[in-house]
Design an enzyme around this catalytic site. Structure first.
Site, PDB file in Angstrom:
ATOM      1  CG  ASN A  89      -1.735  -1.294   1.304  1.00 48.61           C
ATOM      2  OD1 ASN A  89      -1.596  -2.026   2.272  1.00 48.61           O
ATOM      3  ND2 ASN A  89      -2.539  -1.601   0.289  1.00 48.61           N
TER       4      ASN A  89
ATOM      5  CB  VAL B 131       0.336   6.680   1.886  1.00 47.13           C
ATOM      6  CG1 VAL B 131      -0.376   5.748   2.860  1.00 47.13           C
ATOM      7  CG2 VAL B 131       1.750   6.979   2.371  1.00 47.13           C
ATOM      8  CB  CYS B 132      -2.863   3.000  -1.283  1.00 44.78           C
ATOM      9  SG  CYS B 132      -4.522   2.543  -1.829  1.00 44.78           S
ATOM     10  CG  LEU B 133      -5.081   5.429   5.108  1.00 44.76           C
ATOM     11  CD1 LEU B 133      -5.183   3.975   5.550  1.00 44.76           C
ATOM     12  CD2 LEU B 133      -4.292   6.235   6.141  1.00 44.76           C
TER      13      LEU B 133
END
Length: 204
Positions: A125, A132-134
């Protein structure tokens, strides 16, 4: 179509208008004096934006796990740019130290903070550029959320990396297909070494 009539206010007395103008001049003069007093001695008073005020509140109310710390590289006068260090105590990434930069907009909390990972990490992620993949930093951000929520979200990425919504597709595939190899790759990256053709500096 119904048209609503607009009535212009009528001044009944010209003297009242004159008195109002005098009052306005007095107010402006007082404001000028206050501004001069504020800057006397060469010290100017910077007005905080709504975003700074809200961020100050968020930071004063932080309730972080012991494995997370916050620092201000530019000093406490620059609250809008800070760093968060996360040292997971469990999972694939335990004992590693991962540093994230936060850049907060003046319109915060109506816009999510911009967060990047300074530490090069092998993670499904987080890509090699630190993006950042959030979800709460993207489409699920809401003004009721705060910095504490974001930090807990980042912490959660290390305890439970998600292979279903990846930025590093190769790492995500290894996590899905071969968790044991994924664990080996993570430890190799954290101790300083190559995973495939990519070198990762030591962060443990």
């Amino acid at each position: 179509m119904l048209k609503v009539p607009i009535f212009e206010p009528v001044c009944e007395c010209g003297s009242k208008r004159g008195e109002a103008m005098i009052g306005l001049f007095k107010v402006k003069e007082k404001q000028r004096e206050q501004a001069q007093n504020a800057t006397r001695g060469g010290a100017s008073v910077k007005k905080q934006s709504a975003g700074e005020l809200r961020l100050h509140k968020d930071i004063s109310e932080l309730n972080l796990p012991s494995s997370c710390t916050i620092s201000f590289p530019n000093g406490k006068d620059d609250l809008m740019n800070f760093e968060v260090s996360i040292k997971p105590d469990d999972g694939y990434y335990h004992n590693g130290t991962f540093v994230f930069t936060f850049q907060v907009s003046p319109v915060y909390p109506h816009e999510a903070p911009k967060v990047k990972c300074k530490t090069k990490v092998y993670h499904p992620n987080i890509d090699l550029e630190g993006n950042v993949c959030l979800n709460i930093l993207r489409e699920d951000w809401k003004p009721v959320l705060n910095i504490n929520t974001v930090i807990y979200g980042l912490f959660h990425l290390f305890t439970e990396p998600n292979s279903e919504d990846p930025l590093n597709h190769e790492a995500a595939q290894v996590l899905r297909d071969n968790p044991k190899l994924f664990e080996t790759n993570v430890r190799r990256a954290m101790t300083g070494g190559y995973v495939g053709q990519t070198f990762f500096p030591r962060c443990i």
